[in-house]
Design a protein around this motif. Structure first.
Motif, PDB file in Angstrom:
ATOM      1  N   MET A   1    -154.322 -39.483  46.764  1.00 38.07           N
ATOM      2  CA  MET A   1    -155.656 -39.622  47.329  1.00 38.07           C
ATOM      3  C   MET A   1    -156.393 -40.732  46.595  1.00 38.07           C
ATOM      4  SD  MET A   1    -158.006 -36.516  45.909  1.00 38.07           S
ATOM      5  CE  MET A   1    -157.226 -35.381  47.042  1.00 38.07           C
ATOM      6  N   LEU A   2    -157.376 -41.284  47.278  1.00 40.29           N
ATOM      7  CA  LEU A   2    -158.259 -42.287  46.692  1.00 40.29           C
ATOM      8  C   LEU A   2    -159.640 -41.676  46.560  1.00 40.29           C
ATOM      9  CD1 LEU A   2    -157.148 -45.398  48.791  1.00 40.29           C
ATOM     10  CD2 LEU A   2    -156.575 -44.928  46.404  1.00 40.29           C
ATOM     11  N   ILE A   3    -160.212 -41.771  45.372  1.00 38.30           N
ATOM     12  CA  ILE A   3    -161.553 -41.239  45.123  1.00 38.30           C
ATOM     13  C   ILE A   3    -162.510 -42.419  44.950  1.00 38.30           C
ATOM     14  CG2 ILE A   3    -162.977 -39.855  43.576  1.00 38.30           C
ATOM     15  CD1 ILE A   3    -160.522 -38.232  42.911  1.00 38.30           C
ATOM     16  N   ILE A   4    -163.568 -42.420  45.740  1.00 43.44           N
ATOM     17  CA  ILE A   4    -164.516 -43.526  45.748  1.00 43.44           C
ATOM     18  C   ILE A   4    -165.402 -43.483  44.502  1.00 43.44           C
ATOM     19  CG2 ILE A   4    -166.293 -44.735  47.078  1.00 43.44           C
ATOM     20  CD1 ILE A   4    -163.689 -44.430  48.615  1.00 43.44           C
ATOM     21  N   ARG A   5    -165.453 -44.601  43.806  1.00 36.80           N
ATOM     22  CA  ARG A   5    -166.417 -44.738  42.704  1.00 36.80           C
ATOM     23  C   ARG A   5    -167.695 -45.401  43.207  1.00 36.80           C
ATOM     24  NH1 ARG A   5    -163.989 -46.496  36.801  1.00 36.80           N
ATOM     25  NH2 ARG A   5    -163.177 -44.446  36.220  1.00 36.80           N
ATOM     26  N   ASN A   6    -167.519 -46.455  43.993  1.00 35.85           N
ATOM     27  CA  ASN A   6    -168.660 -47.107  44.636  1.00 35.85           C
ATOM     28  C   ASN A   6    -168.156 -47.908  45.829  1.00 35.85           C
ATOM     29  OD1 ASN A   6    -167.808 -49.081  42.236  1.00 35.85           O
ATOM     30  ND2 ASN A   6    -168.707 -50.336  43.860  1.00 35.85           N
TER      31      ASN A   6
ATOM     32  N   LYS B   1    -159.374 -62.530  50.535  1.00 36.96           N
ATOM     33  CA  LYS B   1    -160.074 -63.735  50.078  1.00 36.96           C
ATOM     34  C   LYS B   1    -160.601 -63.590  48.657  1.00 36.96           C
ATOM     35  CE  LYS B   1    -163.672 -67.008  51.439  1.00 36.96           C
ATOM     36  NZ  LYS B   1    -164.694 -67.345  52.471  1.00 36.96           N
ATOM     37  N   HIS B   2    -161.087 -62.404  48.303  1.00 36.04           N
ATOM     38  CA  HIS B   2    -161.707 -62.220  46.987  1.00 36.04           C
ATOM     39  C   HIS B   2    -160.900 -61.315  46.055  1.00 36.04           C
ATOM     40  CE1 HIS B   2    -165.320 -64.406  48.137  1.00 36.04           C
ATOM     41  NE2 HIS B   2    -165.297 -63.724  49.288  1.00 36.04           N
ATOM     42  N   GLY B   3    -159.691 -60.987  46.448  1.00 33.90           N
ATOM     43  CA  GLY B   3    -158.753 -60.352  45.538  1.00 33.90           C
ATOM     44  C   GLY B   3    -158.910 -58.857  45.317  1.00 33.90           C
ATOM     45  N   THR B   4    -157.829 -58.286  44.749  1.00 33.17           N
ATOM     46  CA  THR B   4    -157.760 -56.862  44.402  1.00 33.17           C
ATOM     47  C   THR B   4    -157.275 -56.742  42.964  1.00 33.17           C
ATOM     48  OG1 THR B   4    -157.132 -56.346  46.690  1.00 33.17           O
ATOM     49  CG2 THR B   4    -156.799 -54.619  45.046  1.00 33.17           C
ATOM     50  N   LYS B   5    -157.890 -55.853  42.203  1.00 35.20           N
ATOM     51  CA  LYS B   5    -157.474 -55.629  40.818  1.00 35.20           C
ATOM     52  C   LYS B   5    -157.116 -54.161  40.612  1.00 35.20           C
ATOM     53  CE  LYS B   5    -160.376 -59.289  38.795  1.00 35.20           C
ATOM     54  NZ  LYS B   5    -161.451 -59.577  37.818  1.00 35.20           N
ATOM     55  N   VAL B   6    -156.151 -53.928  39.739  1.00 33.27           N
ATOM     56  CA  VAL B   6    -155.804 -52.576  39.303  1.00 33.27           C
ATOM     57  C   VAL B   6    -155.973 -52.534  37.791  1.00 33.27           C
ATOM     58  CG1 VAL B   6    -153.993 -50.845  39.112  1.00 33.27           C
ATOM     59  CG2 VAL B   6    -154.206 -52.167  41.213  1.00 33.27           C
ATOM     60  N   ASN B   7    -156.893 -51.702  37.337  1.00 31.49           N
ATOM     61  CA  ASN B   7    -157.217 -51.607  35.899  1.00 31.49           C
ATOM     62  C   ASN B   7    -157.596 -52.972  35.326  1.00 31.49           C
ATOM     63  OD1 ASN B   7    -156.517 -48.867  36.079  1.00 31.49           O
ATOM     64  ND2 ASN B   7    -154.392 -49.298  35.533  1.00 31.49           N
TER      65      ASN B   7
ATOM     66  N   GLU C   1    -151.275 -42.369  38.053  1.00 28.16           N
ATOM     67  CA  GLU C   1    -152.411 -41.471  37.973  1.00 28.16           C
ATOM     68  C   GLU C   1    -153.595 -42.114  37.259  1.00 28.16           C
ATOM     69  OE1 GLU C   1    -154.620 -37.811  38.165  1.00 28.16           O
ATOM     70  OE2 GLU C   1    -152.932 -38.609  39.280  1.00 28.16           O
ATOM     71  N   GLN C   2    -154.774 -42.067  37.905  1.00 28.84           N
ATOM     72  CA  GLN C   2    -156.039 -42.571  37.375  1.00 28.84           C
ATOM     73  C   GLN C   2    -156.134 -44.096  37.356  1.00 28.84           C
ATOM     74  OE1 GLN C   2    -156.174 -39.788  33.726  1.00 28.84           O
ATOM     75  NE2 GLN C   2    -158.300 -39.954  34.326  1.00 28.84           N
ATOM     76  N   ASP C   3    -155.251 -44.793  38.063  1.00 28.02           N
ATOM     77  CA  ASP C   3    -155.409 -46.242  38.204  1.00 28.02           C
ATOM     78  C   ASP C   3    -156.731 -46.533  38.909  1.00 28.02           C
ATOM     79  OD1 ASP C   3    -153.170 -47.118  36.930  1.00 28.02           O
ATOM     80  OD2 ASP C   3    -151.989 -47.515  38.732  1.00 28.02           O
ATOM     81  N   VAL C   4    -157.462 -47.519  38.394  1.00 27.05           N
ATOM     82  CA  VAL C   4    -158.734 -47.917  38.996  1.00 27.05           C
ATOM     83  C   VAL C   4    -158.524 -49.174  39.823  1.00 27.05           C
ATOM     84  CG1 VAL C   4    -161.121 -48.611  38.569  1.00 27.05           C
ATOM     85  CG2 VAL C   4    -160.040 -46.909  37.089  1.00 27.05           C
ATOM     86  N   ILE C   5    -158.850 -49.097  41.091  1.00 27.30           N
ATOM     87  CA  ILE C   5    -158.670 -50.208  42.025  1.00 27.30           C
ATOM     88  C   ILE C   5    -160.039 -50.794  42.349  1.00 27.30           C
ATOM     89  CG2 ILE C   5    -157.767 -50.900  44.282  1.00 27.30           C
ATOM     90  CD1 ILE C   5    -156.135 -48.219  44.195  1.00 27.30           C
TER      91      ILE C   5
ATOM     92  N   PHE D   1    -157.089 -43.870  41.972  1.00 34.45           N
ATOM     93  CA  PHE D   1    -155.919 -43.226  42.580  1.00 34.45           C
ATOM     94  C   PHE D   1    -155.640 -41.929  41.853  1.00 34.45           C
ATOM     95  CE2 PHE D   1    -151.313 -42.408  42.394  1.00 34.45           C
ATOM     96  CZ  PHE D   1    -151.076 -42.185  43.738  1.00 34.45           C
ATOM     97  N   ARG D   2    -155.382 -40.865  42.643  1.00 33.49           N
ATOM     98  CA  ARG D   2    -155.099 -39.562  42.063  1.00 33.49           C
ATOM     99  C   ARG D   2    -153.962 -38.877  42.801  1.00 33.49           C
ATOM    100  NH1 ARG D   2    -159.394 -37.401  39.021  1.00 33.49           N
ATOM    101  NH2 ARG D   2    -159.629 -38.888  37.350  1.00 33.49           N
ATOM    102  N   ASN D   3    -153.211 -38.051  42.063  1.00 33.76           N
ATOM    103  CA  ASN D   3    -152.234 -37.144  42.655  1.00 33.76           C
ATOM    104  C   ASN D   3    -152.915 -35.807  42.871  1.00 33.76           C
ATOM    105  OD1 ASN D   3    -150.026 -38.931  42.542  1.00 33.76           O
ATOM    106  ND2 ASN D   3    -149.739 -38.469  40.381  1.00 33.76           N
TER     107      ASN D   3
END
Length: 220
Positions: free
Chosen positions: A4-9, A69-75, A89-93, A104-106
Motif C-alpha cells: 500500500m501507499l500512504i500519503i504524506r502530502n 518531467k520533474h523526476g521521482t525520488k526514493v529516500n 518497507e517504509q521507503d519514502v517516494i 510504501f508499506r506492507n
C-alpha cells in the motif's frame, strides 16, 4: 505480500490516506486529464500525467519512473527513468521536488512494521495517537502507520505492561485470518465425521426417529 501507499502530502488527499496497490496490473501514479485517469491522481501541474508506476513481480513490488518531467525520488535518491527499483518497507517516494510524498508499506501480518523499538519509547508517557490519520507522535517524531499497524499498536498500548498472547493479537488485528482458519478447520472436521464408519447408519436412525415423532404428534 500486500502493498500500500500512504500519503504524506499531495492534494487532493489528506495526510495518512492509504491506497492499496493492485497485484494484477501496473499501478500508475500521476495527474489526470480529460483523456487520462491514473490509478492515483494528484492535482499539481508539476506532476506528470504518467509520473511513475508500481508493479508486482516475483513476490515483490517495484517502482519505475515513467520519464516524468520533474523526476521521482526514493529516500532522496533520484530514480533513473525506465529502470525498476525494488521497493522496501517504509521507503519514502517523492514526486516533482516533494509536490507529493508517499510511504510504501506492507500490510501482511508477517511483514508489518517492527513496533518493538517504538513501544520502548512509547512506554514513556510522551506520545499522542491520531486514530483518524492513523499516526503516532512520539516526542517530536511522527510515524504514519498502516491500518493493521495502527490497530496492532493501539491494542498493545491498551494492554500495556500486560501479557498479550499471539492468538489474542491475531483475533483483534487480523480477525479475517482467524475466521478463515476456523472455517477450514470446521470443514475438515465435517469431512472427517462424514467418513467415519456407521455415520450414514446413524443419520438414518436419526431420520427414522424424527419421522416417528412427527407421526405421533399428527395422531394427537
Amino acid at each position: 505480500m500486500n502493498g500500500m501507499l500512504i500519503i504524506r502530502n499531495g492534494a487532493p488527499f489528506y495526510e495518512g490516506a492509504s491506497v492499496p496497490i493492485p497485484k494484477d496490473k501496473a499501478c500508475i501514479i500521476g495527474r489526470s486529464s480529460e483523456e487520462w485517469e491514473p490509478y492515483l491522481a494528484f492535482q499539481s501541474a508539476y506532476i506528470s500525467r504518467k509520473h511513475f508506476e508500481v508493479t508486482y513481480e516475483s513476490n515483490a513490488f517495484f517502482i519505475t519512473d515513467l520519464f516524468s518531467k520533474h523526476g521521482t525520488k526514493v529516500n532522496g535518491e533520484e530514480l533513473q527513468p525506465g529502470t525498476p527499483r525494488l521497493l522496501k518497507e517504509q521507503d519514502v517516494i517523492t514526486l516533482a521536488n516533494e509536490e507529493a510524498a508517499l510511504v510504501f508499506r506492507n500490510d501482511d501480518m508477517d511483514a508489518t512494521l517492527d513496533l518493538g523499538p517504538l513501544l520502548k519509547q512509547i512506554n514513556k508517557p510522551f506520545y499522542t495517537l491520531d486514530p483518524i490519520l492513523q499516526k503516532v507522535k512520539v516526542k517530536e517524531e511522527t510515524y504514519i502507520l498502516s491500518d493493521k499497524e495502527y490497530s496492532c499498536l493501539a491494542y498493545l498500548l491498551e494492554y500495556n505492561n500486560q501479557f498479550v498472547s499471539k492468538e489474542a493479537l491475531k483475533k483483534s488485528v487480523w480477525p479475517e485470518r482467524v475466521e478463515s482458519n476456523w472455517r477450514n478447520s470446521s470443514s475438515s472436521r465435517r469431512a472427517e465425521c462424514a467418513d467415519l464408519p456407521g455415520s450414514q447408519k446413524n443419520r438414518n436412525i436419526f431420520r427414522n426417529r424424527s419421522d416417528s415423532r412427527k407421526r405421533v404428534l399428527a395422531a394427537l
